[in-house]
Write an enzyme that holds these catalytic residues in place. Sequence first.
Site, PDB file in Angstrom:
ATOM      1  N   ASP A   1      -1.581   1.646  -2.348  1.00  0.00           N
ATOM      2  CA  ASP A   1      -2.740   0.598  -2.089  1.00  0.00           C
ATOM      3  C   ASP A   1      -2.464  -0.820  -3.071  1.00  0.00           C
ATOM      4  O   ASP A   1      -2.321  -0.700  -3.958  1.00  0.00           O
ATOM      5  CB  ASP A   1      -4.138   1.079  -2.201  1.00  0.00           C
TER       6      ASP A   1
ATOM      7  N   GLU B   1       1.559  -1.566   0.224  1.00  0.00           N
ATOM      8  CA  GLU B   1       0.710  -2.508   0.960  1.00  0.00           C
ATOM      9  C   GLU B   1       0.700  -3.729  -0.275  1.00  0.00           C
ATOM     10  O   GLU B   1      -0.205  -3.621  -1.091  1.00  0.00           O
ATOM     11  CB  GLU B   1      -0.840  -2.014   0.998  1.00  0.00           C
TER      12      GLU B   1
END
Length: 552
Positions: A217, A278
């Site tokens: 993330d 990401e």
Amino acid sequence: MGASGNRSSAEALDWWRNAVCYQVYLRSFADGNGDGVGDLAGLHQRLHHLVDLGVDALWVNPWFPSPMVDGGYDVADYRAIDPVFGTLSDARALIEEVHALGLRILIDIVPNHTSSHHPWFREALAGGPDCVERDRYIFRPGSGPGGDAPPNNWRSVFGGSAWTRIVEPDGRAGPWYLHLFAPEQPDLNWNSCLVRREFESILRFWFDLGVDGIRIDVAHAMVKAPGLPDLGPLDMELVASAAHPDHPHWDREGVHEIFRGWRAVADSYPEPRVFVAEACARASERLARYVRADELHTAFNFDYLTAPWRAAHLRIAIDSSLTAMGAVGAPATWALSNHDVVRHLTRFGRPQPDGPVHTLANHSPPGPVDLALGTRRARAAALLMLALPGSVYLYQGEELGLWEVEDLPDETLQDPTWERSGRTDRGRDGSRLPMPWSGDAPPFGFSPDRAGAVPWLPQPPHWKHHTAQSQRGDEQSMLELYRRALQIRRFHPALGDGTLAWDRLAAPDGRPRVNPLPAPPDSRGAVNEGLVDVAAAAGTGFDRHRSRISLA
């Protein structure tokens, strides 16, 4: 079986280069225990949907213990399962079943920040001004008289200042801590050796448990500029992405040293584990730096995801991605939706903008939605995406033709963006509704019939025409389109990892059309013939004789 067919054992180790991965937003996939919230038991029960669909892997959004301020991206314990979802034993059983079915499994890791409920942060607050525990996070004295103003002008992605002031154990006003997201998500200090060692240990914990890969993330946010300088005017406008090469907290060079260490961990296993980043970068060439041979394996392609349904924009996004990733020997990735953006069927059902739709702010082109038009474009978009060389990420529900639910009652909204924006940005809840599996009324099989549970977000009644049960076996349905296209992608030798060449043709109606042509004979990426086969199976959006795709 779910794993790709006709693959050699050597290619099996590189499964991630052409895999189709299905994103499971766990709270909304399937409720096994009847409390209205999706869980591991529900996912376990519905795994055969993924096998029948024909994907190669699943990616599960955070399942760790969390106060759920940001849907689980505020982690309180990185080595356990939140009781809402199940137990660590449930996770082990799920991983074993996933592998038995020929699938692979990726999970989320959130390394930029923890929850404010994490033991480390609680120790930092309780330890007082000079405690070493505060070095794990980013604490700074305030500016202005008495330190009453934040240390700098950084903004939270969710709105407001990126700084919150603490109260010391003795009641005095203390320093401020950084949170690029919600105040309940304090940023970690990645200059700390302790933080780096802890996360390498966390990676090994899950890899040892059998997880095949990890999605990172906000991988581009972990390193901050020395001195924490103020943002410039343009940076203040583009709060979720970098506007220039030396942004103080997005896409800093220091992240690459961290990921080289992580790659060494992944490669230490007999069957190497994989990473997907990401990472928001200002250009494809910058993104490619994350997937060099000694760093991460793949990275999400936001240029493609946010491209409008216009031939020129799609062509630019595809070409730039393939060129940049090919230069470092990495495959491109492709996705149309995820849990952070408006579903693509809704985006494509509106007049298309001249530029990309911003990702994290979850904006969609303005205007009313033509769902019939959005559905036609979504069908064509799925076929185009599945024919491209590289790996693909599907977001749960897109195979059912689900759209963004934009009229949720205010009192049901749970995304922190809603409150942090002063109730001006409704956030991402409209893309996160519980899946409709069967039946004619909510909860559409999401929860057991006997439970009488109310789903954690309400489902629209008209989803009764879009359940998995109602579409199964209907040759004209979105579900069957995805199943046939995925079957062809898996077995056709021209589809998957490889390269791509283009040709432009004039359509009879004068509108632009784009035609993928075979790559050189020694390439595995000759996609033209494969596209024709996909089109023939799908019966939509293609001209079989001239094998061209209309992007009108």
